[in-house]
Write an enzyme that holds these catalytic residues in place. Structure first.
Site, PDB file in Angstrom:
ATOM      1  N   CYS A  33       0.856  -1.186   0.000  1.00 38.46           N
ATOM      2  CA  CYS A  33       0.000   0.000   0.000  1.00 38.46           C
ATOM      3  C   CYS A  33       0.884   1.225   0.000  1.00 38.46           C
ATOM      4  O   CYS A  33       1.878   1.274   0.718  1.00 38.46           O
ATOM      5  CB  CYS A  33      -0.895   0.019   1.250  1.00 38.46           C
ATOM      6  SG  CYS A  33      -1.995  -1.382   1.375  1.00 38.46           S
ATOM      7  N   TYR A  45      -6.677   4.121   2.570  1.00 39.18           N
ATOM      8  CA  TYR A  45      -5.924   3.015   3.141  1.00 39.18           C
ATOM      9  C   TYR A  45      -6.736   2.215   4.149  1.00 39.18           C
ATOM     10  O   TYR A  45      -6.185   1.580   5.053  1.00 39.18           O
ATOM     11  CB  TYR A  45      -4.614   3.507   3.784  1.00 39.18           C
ATOM     12  CG  TYR A  45      -3.776   4.348   2.865  1.00 39.18           C
ATOM     13  CD1 TYR A  45      -3.063   3.772   1.817  1.00 39.18           C
ATOM     14  CD2 TYR A  45      -3.717   5.738   3.018  1.00 39.18           C
ATOM     15  CE1 TYR A  45      -2.309   4.558   0.952  1.00 39.18           C
ATOM     16  CE2 TYR A  45      -2.969   6.525   2.163  1.00 39.18           C
ATOM     17  CZ  TYR A  45      -2.273   5.933   1.129  1.00 39.18           C
ATOM     18  OH  TYR A  45      -1.537   6.706   0.275  1.00 39.18           O
ATOM     19  N   ILE A 105      -6.815  -0.557   9.087  1.00 38.74           N
ATOM     20  CA  ILE A 105      -6.160   0.567   8.419  1.00 38.74           C
ATOM     21  C   ILE A 105      -4.741   0.167   8.032  1.00 38.74           C
ATOM     22  O   ILE A 105      -3.985  -0.359   8.860  1.00 38.74           O
ATOM     23  CB  ILE A 105      -6.124   1.804   9.332  1.00 38.74           C
ATOM     24  CG1 ILE A 105      -7.545   2.154   9.792  1.00 38.74           C
ATOM     25  CG2 ILE A 105      -5.491   2.992   8.616  1.00 38.74           C
ATOM     26  CD1 ILE A 105      -7.597   3.225  10.852  1.00 38.74           C
ATOM     27  N   CYS A 106      -4.389   0.411   6.783  1.00 42.10           N
ATOM     28  CA  CYS A 106      -3.074   0.048   6.255  1.00 42.10           C
ATOM     29  C   CYS A 106      -2.075   1.153   6.582  1.00 42.10           C
ATOM     30  O   CYS A 106      -1.895   2.095   5.814  1.00 42.10           O
ATOM     31  CB  CYS A 106      -3.170  -0.177   4.744  1.00 42.10           C
ATOM     32  SG  CYS A 106      -1.597  -0.633   3.983  1.00 42.10           S
ATOM     33  N   MET A 107      -1.447   1.040   7.747  1.00 40.16           N
ATOM     34  CA  MET A 107      -0.436   2.004   8.183  1.00 40.16           C
ATOM     35  C   MET A 107       0.685   1.246   8.887  1.00 40.16           C
ATOM     36  O   MET A 107       0.425   0.462   9.811  1.00 40.16           O
ATOM     37  CB  MET A 107      -1.032   3.034   9.151  1.00 40.16           C
ATOM     38  CG  MET A 107      -2.006   4.012   8.545  1.00 40.16           C
ATOM     39  SD  MET A 107      -2.723   5.112   9.809  1.00 40.16           S
ATOM     40  CE  MET A 107      -1.233   5.965  10.404  1.00 40.16           C
TER      41      MET A 107
END
Length: 390
Positions: free
Chosen positions: A148, A311, A318-320
């Site tokens: 991502c 994201y 959540i893509c973090m």
């Protein structure tokens, strides 16, 4: 069977997730559903629900135990391979999911592999399933990337392990400092609203009561740090100005409900939040702390409303990198985390899906997506966007 039609929720004026040919994806999913349905009652692999960002499958083994498998579809598909995850604890299913994520196949080819390998693993006959790839045109191609676009966090902070000493299960959950906070309580009372101070006192009393009854949970260092984070939030300008609010879930200090009310005022997401009226005008986040906090990050997910882009994964995760052990630092505050999530949503061009009719976000689905995401990034790394993108 009914297919994915043109009523899939795309609000006028912007794209939800995908820049590729949406119709091609719909065609592949509908064709896959039709072919799986042809096996009738003998079908081992079935589709429970489907849309253009997620497909829920179930595989029935020899004991008719159903193993649920989720396919998360990214905006770059088919160049960016889908992300597979499962709630099944069976080793054969877990191994297959790892294989699918590492190989980066198309959805249809992945299903063909799934049927073949799971039927073999469970000693089942797969002959009643037709060749999914016959004439499908969707069993070729793959992905060279499964990451991502997310700003990488590198603070140089080494991760600390959570040892048994950290847990200190036989020690009071309230430290000596918390048991005698006369001066700090006075400072808190001066800087907080009465109801906020009362909330802290209620939580302390609940913790003491649980401890006396042998129902204490968490760890000393986690409880102390979470209490400190809550005090700092109640005193912060962002909290006082209504950027966000916090509620403790059923007086459980380890479970927070965060309501994000203000993001970048010039962003489309802020305009979407305003349009939620007369319903509450906020984005609802869930934050769950573990015993090892702050040495391990809390688990954060979107609870509602449904978000497109930004994201946000298919279960609300959540893509973090910041939310993973690799990217987390014990020096980070929870307020800074909340504000970083707000900035990430805006940066990722998140929009509220007002007409979403798909599967709602749940803790289980979010955790499933997040765990699969972490495994994928551990193998392939994180992507740092160009500086001009922020």
């Amino acid at each position: 069977s009914s297919g994915i039609n043109a009523e899939w929720p795309l609000r006028p004026g912007y794209k939800l997730y995908f820049e590729h040919d949406m119709q091609s994806l719909k065609n592949e999913i509908n064709a896959l559903n039709d072919k799986l349905s042809q096996a009738g009652d003998q079908a081992r692999l079935k589709i429970l629900s489907r849309n253009v960002d997620e497909i829920l499958f179930t595989f029935s083994d020899q004991k008719n135990t159903k193993h649920q498998i989720t396919c998360n579809i990214f905006e770059g598909y088919p160049d960016q391979s889908p992300l597979w995850c499962t709630s099944s604890e069976h080793g054969s299913v877990s191994s297959l999911i790892e294989k699918l994520n590492s190989e980066g196949r198309t959805i249809t080819l992945s299903c063909q592999i799934m049927i073949s390998e799971l039927c073999t693993a469970f000693g089942l006959d797969s002959s009643h399933h037709i060749d999914l790839c016959n004439g499908a045109g969707s069993c070729t191609g793959g992905s060279s990337s499964n990451t991502c676009d997310m700003e990488s966090i590198d603070d140089g902070d080494s991760m600390l392990s959570c040892s048994e000493d950290d847990m200190m299960s036989d020690t009071n959950l309230l430290s000596d400092d918390d048991a005698n906070l006369d001066s700090e309580e006075k400072a808190d009372l001066e800087s907080m609203k009465p109801e906020q101070f009362a909330s802290l006192e209620k939580i302390k009393m609940t913790l003491r009561k649980d401890q006396e009854q042998g129902l204490a949970y968490g760890s000393v260092q986690a409880t102390d740090r979470i209490m400190k984070e809550l005090r700092e939030i109640y005193k912060s300008d962002s909290y006082k100005s209504g950027v966000y609010s916090v509620q403790i879930n059923n007086d459980n200090l380890y479970k927070w409900d965060v309501f994000l009310k203000k993001v970048d005022s010039d962003s489309p997401l802020m305009e979407d939040i305003k349009k939620l009226a007369p319903n509450p005008e906020h984005i609802h986040l869930g934050i769950d702390f573990g015993d090892c906090f702050p040495f391990e990050p809390p688990f954060v997910r979107i609870i509602g409303p449904h978000i497109g882009g930004g994201y946000v994964m298919r279960g609300g995760a959540i893509c973090m990198e910041l939310l993973t052990r690799q990217g987390w630092s014990s020096a980070y505050s929870i307020e800074s985390l909340i504000l970083q999530i707000s900035a990430t949503l805006v940066k990722g061009k998140a929009r509220i899906s007002f007409n979403h009719k798909g599967t709602p976000y749940t803790f289980e689905r979010a955790m499933c997506s997040f765990n699969a995401l972490v495994e994928s990034h551990q193998a392939k790394g994180w992507v740092t966007p160009p500086k001009e993108e922020g």
